[in-house]
Enzyme design. Sequence first.
Site, PDB file in Angstrom:
ATOM      1  N   HIS A 174      10.167   7.342   0.217  1.00 20.65           N
ATOM      2  CA  HIS A 174       9.517   7.760  -1.023  1.00 20.65           C
ATOM      3  C   HIS A 174       8.638   6.648  -1.568  1.00 20.65           C
ATOM      4  CE1 HIS A 174       9.731   8.037  -5.601  1.00 20.65           C
ATOM      5  NE2 HIS A 174       8.989   9.067  -5.249  1.00 20.65           N
ATOM      6  N   SER A 175       7.460   7.013  -2.066  1.00 26.21           N
ATOM      7  CA  SER A 175       6.593   6.102  -2.805  1.00 26.21           C
ATOM      8  C   SER A 175       6.244   4.870  -1.965  1.00 26.21           C
ATOM      9  CB  SER A 175       7.270   5.738  -4.135  1.00 26.21           C
ATOM     10  OG  SER A 175       6.370   5.128  -5.018  1.00 26.21           O
ATOM     11  N   ILE A 176       6.504   3.656  -2.486  1.00 25.75           N
ATOM     12  CA  ILE A 176       6.145   2.465  -1.719  1.00 25.75           C
ATOM     13  C   ILE A 176       6.934   2.401  -0.418  1.00 25.75           C
ATOM     14  CG2 ILE A 176       7.839   0.935  -2.798  1.00 25.75           C
ATOM     15  CD1 ILE A 176       4.180   0.077  -1.810  1.00 25.75           C
TER      16      ILE A 176
END
Length: 324
Positions: free
Chosen positions: A115-117
């Site tokens: 998720h995300s970074i």
Amino acid sequence: MAEEKLGMVRKNDERNNVREVRLSLPFGDLVCKWWGPSDVRPIVCLHGWMDNAGSFDRLIPLLPSEVSFLAIDLPGHGRSAHLPVGTAYHTLDALRILLHLMQLYGWQRISLMSHSIGAVVAFVFAGIFPDRVDLLISFDMLKPFILDPDMSLFLLADAIPKSLDFDIGSPVRRSSEPTYEYDRLVEHMHVGFQESISRDASHYLLYRALEPVTDRPGYFRRRLDPRVRHNPGLVWSHDLNLEIARRIKVPFLYLKTTETPIFEDPQYHQETIDVLVAHNEQFVQRTVEGKHHAHLSSAERVAPLVREFLAQHWAREKCSLSKL
């Protein structure tokens, strides 16, 4: 309130037979949550910036029980060790963590759900080591952002000096950090992430993110290493992202939420998608209603798409036995 909600998270782990794993690395322990059979190579789960392994607590129980998952607290997050004094955090550090995991378990390949970074890390890892990755699932971020030179230099000039402010001994730094009542920390998380993390979902992250203050009942202190806040990210080129996209040939599910902006010129994002589509017939892009943490706050919307993808591309017989 705190005891009741954190107890709910503990019971969720017990109900799903989750075991905590501590892996010894040169700087300290990497703390992880293992879901599913112990004799199946797990899909490694990478959380987002300032989150932790609890990010996947609501999603994984909705996925096939025969699939194993290893959700890790990245260094400085959750219950994992902080980096030594005098060092700083950088996004690329997580690539070394993945290589450490592969060495410790004796894996030739790795599967990633991120998720995300964490999804950015998975994208970069798959481009640098395309023969070591066999499956990718990414939530709401695809690749490193492309920023104009002035902004890139500003981020570096801002982050690097700030990291020096924390070059003091960990016990001193920890004891000087502020303490909060639990309800206030729930509200901080909900509001601070623009309501992307629902109040109900926040307990799964706070369970790993807090430690009680021994001499002040009802109050908690954050475990997060404050140096994490001053990670400047990746100063990257669009051409490099496109080359990474050309190299990724494995099954790849990218889920984008409807309420999260791209955070860069949309052209860069679309051109990367176009290259993935052109060079990888197993690349799948889907949209899910919700904000940035939809996989946590609205896991029931995300789970069917992940289940469908795993049904097509994951097979137990292809996962080697774990070494540990």
